[in-house]
Design a protein around this motif. Sequence first.
Motif, PDB file in Angstrom:
ATOM      1  N   ARG A  25      21.123 -33.265  -2.798  1.00  0.00           N
ATOM      2  CA  ARG A  25      20.247 -33.999  -1.875  1.00  0.00           C
ATOM      3  C   ARG A  25      20.233 -35.486  -2.206  1.00  0.00           C
ATOM      4  O   ARG A  25      20.312 -36.329  -1.305  1.00  0.00           O
ATOM      5  CB  ARG A  25      18.822 -33.446  -1.925  1.00  0.00           C
ATOM      6  N   ARG A  29      21.587 -38.462   0.206  1.00  0.00           N
ATOM      7  CA  ARG A  29      20.677 -39.538   0.645  1.00  0.00           C
ATOM      8  C   ARG A  29      21.269 -40.907   0.291  1.00  0.00           C
ATOM      9  O   ARG A  29      21.308 -41.805   1.130  1.00  0.00           O
ATOM     10  CB  ARG A  29      19.301 -39.379  -0.005  1.00  0.00           C
ATOM     11  N   LEU A  39      16.860 -43.728   9.353  1.00  0.00           N
ATOM     12  CA  LEU A  39      16.006 -42.885   8.520  1.00  0.00           C
ATOM     13  C   LEU A  39      15.922 -41.472   9.077  1.00  0.00           C
ATOM     14  O   LEU A  39      15.961 -40.497   8.334  1.00  0.00           O
ATOM     15  CB  LEU A  39      14.609 -43.511   8.397  1.00  0.00           C
ATOM     16  N   GLN A  42      19.222 -39.820   8.282  1.00  0.00           N
ATOM     17  CA  GLN A  42      19.257 -39.529   6.845  1.00  0.00           C
ATOM     18  C   GLN A  42      18.495 -38.240   6.558  1.00  0.00           C
ATOM     19  O   GLN A  42      18.984 -37.372   5.834  1.00  0.00           O
ATOM     20  CB  GLN A  42      18.606 -40.658   6.035  1.00  0.00           C
ATOM     21  N   THR A  43      17.308 -38.136   7.132  1.00  0.00           N
ATOM     22  CA  THR A  43      16.459 -36.968   6.900  1.00  0.00           C
ATOM     23  C   THR A  43      17.108 -35.697   7.431  1.00  0.00           C
ATOM     24  O   THR A  43      17.100 -34.658   6.768  1.00  0.00           O
ATOM     25  CB  THR A  43      15.072 -37.183   7.538  1.00  0.00           C
ATOM     26  N   LYS A  44      17.701 -35.785   8.618  1.00  0.00           N
ATOM     27  CA  LYS A  44      18.384 -34.618   9.188  1.00  0.00           C
ATOM     28  C   LYS A  44      19.538 -34.183   8.291  1.00  0.00           C
ATOM     29  O   LYS A  44      19.704 -32.987   8.007  1.00  0.00           O
ATOM     30  CB  LYS A  44      18.910 -34.938  10.589  1.00  0.00           C
ATOM     31  N   THR A  47      18.310 -32.689   4.978  1.00  0.00           N
ATOM     32  CA  THR A  47      17.747 -31.359   5.224  1.00  0.00           C
ATOM     33  C   THR A  47      18.859 -30.326   5.386  1.00  0.00           C
ATOM     34  O   THR A  47      18.815 -29.243   4.785  1.00  0.00           O
ATOM     35  CB  THR A  47      16.841 -31.377   6.467  1.00  0.00           C
TER      36      THR A  47
END
Length: 139
Positions: A25, A29, A39, A42-44, A47
């Motif tokens: 992770r 990132r 952002l 990035q989060t998708k 995850t």
Amino acid sequence: MTTGVDLGVPATQAIRSDEDVVRVRQLVRTTAVAVRLSLVDQTKLVTAASELARNTLIYGGGGSAEVSTVSDGRRRGVRILFADDGPGIPDLDLALTDGYTTGGGLGLGLSGARRLVDDFDIQTAVGEGTRITVTKWSR
């Protein structure tokens, strides 16, 4: 799947423990920030990577994640190859169905990860392991 040109030497992270899932992770990132993904993207991607790394550990018996930056000439992205030499997925269509689970979870693993990325490719054979390649492109 959209093809792209690798922009550098990929970083490989072994996946042998829960701590390695965290390291995947973090690597994803850092790479997503370097490529300037939003952002939200990035989060998708993080995850999806977290779910796929966990599947590599739990169902594949461990393996690796290879993270690289790519370009298709118009945009840059992050590509991740998850690989294991585990038992493979006997019924891929079933495994990609929303709600399907073999581990008692919500059953959103593979299908959820597929929805979070732009390109998703899976190669698996019983007794030969699984290779999943995902790419998230900048907008």
